[in-house]
Design a protein around this motif. Structure first.
Motif, PDB file in Angstrom:
ATOM      1  N   GLU A 373       0.855  -1.183   0.000  1.00  0.00           N
ATOM      2  CA  GLU A 373       0.000   0.000   0.000  1.00  0.00           C
ATOM      3  C   GLU A 373       0.888   1.228   0.000  1.00  0.00           C
ATOM      4  O   GLU A 373       1.826   1.325   0.783  1.00  0.00           O
ATOM      5  CB  GLU A 373      -0.913  -0.003   1.228  1.00  0.00           C
ATOM      6  CG  GLU A 373      -1.966  -1.105   1.205  1.00  0.00           C
ATOM      7  CD  GLU A 373      -2.921  -1.020   2.378  1.00  0.00           C
ATOM      8  OE1 GLU A 373      -2.722  -0.116   3.229  1.00  0.00           O
ATOM      9  OE2 GLU A 373      -3.843  -1.852   2.459  1.00  0.00           O
ATOM     10  N   LYS A 375       1.119   5.522  -0.123  1.00  0.00           N
ATOM     11  CA  LYS A 375       0.420   6.779   0.129  1.00  0.00           C
ATOM     12  C   LYS A 375       0.102   7.479  -1.191  1.00  0.00           C
ATOM     13  O   LYS A 375       0.969   7.627  -2.051  1.00  0.00           O
ATOM     14  CB  LYS A 375       1.279   7.684   1.010  1.00  0.00           C
ATOM     15  CG  LYS A 375       0.604   8.999   1.400  1.00  0.00           C
ATOM     16  CD  LYS A 375       1.508   9.831   2.289  1.00  0.00           C
ATOM     17  CE  LYS A 375       0.864  11.152   2.656  1.00  0.00           C
ATOM     18  NZ  LYS A 375       1.749  11.997   3.496  1.00  0.00           N
ATOM     19  N   LYS A 377      -2.024   6.327  -3.424  1.00  0.00           N
ATOM     20  CA  LYS A 377      -2.448   5.348  -4.421  1.00  0.00           C
ATOM     21  C   LYS A 377      -3.566   4.480  -3.852  1.00  0.00           C
ATOM     22  O   LYS A 377      -3.621   4.226  -2.639  1.00  0.00           O
ATOM     23  CB  LYS A 377      -1.273   4.444  -4.821  1.00  0.00           C
ATOM     24  CG  LYS A 377      -0.127   5.150  -5.504  1.00  0.00           C
ATOM     25  CD  LYS A 377      -0.451   5.449  -6.946  1.00  0.00           C
ATOM     26  CE  LYS A 377       0.758   5.956  -7.692  1.00  0.00           C
ATOM     27  NZ  LYS A 377       0.465   6.238  -9.100  1.00  0.00           N
ATOM     28  N   THR A 378      -4.446   4.032  -4.726  1.00  0.00           N
ATOM     29  CA  THR A 378      -5.489   3.093  -4.301  1.00  0.00           C
ATOM     30  C   THR A 378      -5.054   1.679  -4.654  1.00  0.00           C
ATOM     31  O   THR A 378      -4.445   1.442  -5.707  1.00  0.00           O
ATOM     32  CB  THR A 378      -6.819   3.417  -5.004  1.00  0.00           C
ATOM     33  OG1 THR A 378      -6.618   3.383  -6.428  1.00  0.00           O
ATOM     34  CG2 THR A 378      -7.322   4.796  -4.601  1.00  0.00           C
ATOM     35  N   GLY A 379      -5.380   0.743  -3.780  1.00  0.00           N
ATOM     36  CA  GLY A 379      -4.986  -0.637  -4.008  1.00  0.00           C
ATOM     37  C   GLY A 379      -3.520  -0.863  -3.681  1.00  0.00           C
ATOM     38  O   GLY A 379      -2.791   0.048  -3.292  1.00  0.00           O
TER      39      GLY A 379
END
Length: 452
Positions: A373, A375, A377-379
């Motif tokens: 994960e 910071k 960003k999604t996913g």
């Protein structure tokens, strides 16, 4: 621009842009009196409070507000002039005041605070109200000579404010054109090659462009404490010279050099004009492998993160004031995150993102290391580890296309051999000059000292 103007009015000089932060230095007073030094400190704190009152929570664009936290230190500062490979120099500020400022800023529990070290508070406590800050209970921290740290709340009632003087601006405006011409060649060693042609025709604004680049973040195992001795200064110079050689062998560009209490960070870029190639990602990975190998020989650790993508490359800062050539964008941020993960590893010291792997996998094997994960960003984002054997050979691809789209004709320079350029180091501050030979390099130190 609001920050720059406020700092300029109070006599401060923006020494470096450090990502989303600034390092600001106030020139020393004209005399060595304690009163004059205290006056400069009061100007600094008044400027910090002014910035917080006017700019904190200011809306920059819709739904985005400016958040500011400020740390302040005082003492002797040295300015190092490092490098010399291919006649390219870098500059760096070191000294106890920076350690104090970094510690103070890290202690900020929220945003919108002005925090000072013990050394600062001892000089200004008669003029400002403040509260002592404590580390979080249960959290381990090593005792610091800079504590207790104080959060400045406001000017003390009845304390007269000092008159602001733009000392740094006065220093700059006092330099005559003929003096600049005398040192122009030396000044140009600090200017990235990508922007030099535009400066020569007074059109630096045309250097700005969106460009597909490979960005490399490096964390080096040296920090501000190294600069406390001659041996440490020579070590910093040696490390930077090795880094310059490894980057320039693959036609990379050293874009930023930063040093704080947590170590040193370097931002390198592959694909800036006039050194654009189709295989920038491959070159970045080969440079990273060379860096790990060569720095290990001199006992220096390194962690590297590499990312590739479309970013802004151009001059940032305010017109007529402090500016520098920089790269901004999602891939720049991602390479920093990749480097942070590599820093946590004990053996895997080079990690790359998916775009870099895609562009380089035809030459270099890069299995999936893991997904994390990140910071912003999604996913979960995949990181890959390059596998480079000692027997690996690679024939670089020739330069492709016009590296300056805005200029019709352009030729790549004929770069001489790296060994023809002798590295140099000058450590500079403000008052007395000393010099000595170290075998290969002339080392100069200009130290801030009390006048007898």
């Amino acid at each position: 621009e609001l920050l720059v103007k406020s700092i300029g009015r109070s006599g401060g000089d923006i020494f470096k842009f450090a990502g989303d932060a600034m390092i600001v230095i106030w020139p020393p007073p004209q005399t060595d009196s304690e009163e004059e030094l205290t006056k400069v400190l009061r100007q600094t704190i008044q400027s910090a409070l002014d910035i917080q009152s006017k700019l904190h929570d200011t809306a920059i664009v819709e739904k985005i507000k400016l958040k500011v936290k400020i740390g302040i230190g005082v003492g002797e500062v040295h300015i190092l002039h490092l490098g010399g490979v291919f006649n390219r120099a870098e500059y760096l500020a070191v000294g106890e005041p920076l350690l104090q400022a970094f510690e103070s800023e890290h202690l900020a529990k929220g945003i919108g605070e002005v925090i000072v070290s013990k050394q600062v508070w001892d000089r200004v406590n008669a003029y400002f109200d403040g509260i002592e800050l404590h580390h979080e209970e249960g959290g381990h921290h090593d005792p610091s000579p800079n504590e207790p740290f104080m959060q400045i709340l406001k000017s003390r009632e009845g304390a007269e404010k000092v008159q602001m003087t733009a000392d740094a601006l006065l220093i700059r405006t006092s330099i005559k054109n003929e003096q600049v011409d005398m040192i122009r060649a030396k000044l140009m060693t600090y200017v990235p090659a990508a922007v030099v042609p535009f400066i020569k025709i007074d059109q630096e604004k045309w250097s700005a462009e969106l460009r597909r680049l490979t960005i490399m973040f490096l964390n080096i195992g040296i920090d501000l404490t190294e600069a406390r001795s001659e041996t440490g200064l020579e070590r910093i110079q040696l490390v930077l010279s090795v880094i310059q050689r490894c980057l320039y062998q693959q036609y990379g560009s050293l874009n930023k050099l930063l040093m704080d209490d947590k170590g040193s960070t370097i931002v390198a870029v592959f694909g800036l004009p006039p050194l654009y190639h189709q295989d920038n990602a491959v070159r970045a990975i080969l440079a990273a492998a060379s860096l790990v190998k060569e720095l290990k020989k001199i006992g220096t650790s390194i962690s590297i993160g590499i990312a590739t993508g479309l970013v802004f490359a151009g001059v940032i800062g305010t017109s007529g004031s402090r500016r520098e050539y920089s790269v901004l964008g999602d891939s720049v941020n991602l390479s920093a995150r990749v480097m942070q993960q590599a820093k946590k590893e004990t053996t895997r010291k080079i990690l790359v993102d998916k775009e870099t792997r895609t562009e380089a996998e035809h030459r270099i094997t890069m299995p999936l290391y893991d997904e994390f994960e990140v910071k912003g960003k999604t996913g979960r984002i995949p990181f890959y580890e390059p596998i480079i054997e000692d027997t690996f050979t690679y024939v670089p691809q020739p330069s492709s296309g016009n590296p300056f789209p805005q200029i019709r004709l352009h030729r790549l320079p004929n770069l001489p051999g790296i060994d023809e350029h002798r590295p140099f180091l000058i450590a500079v501050s403000y008052t007395h000059l000393r010099a000595h030979e170290t075998g290969r390099n002339l080392v100069c130190r200009l130290l801030l000292e009390k006048k007898k």
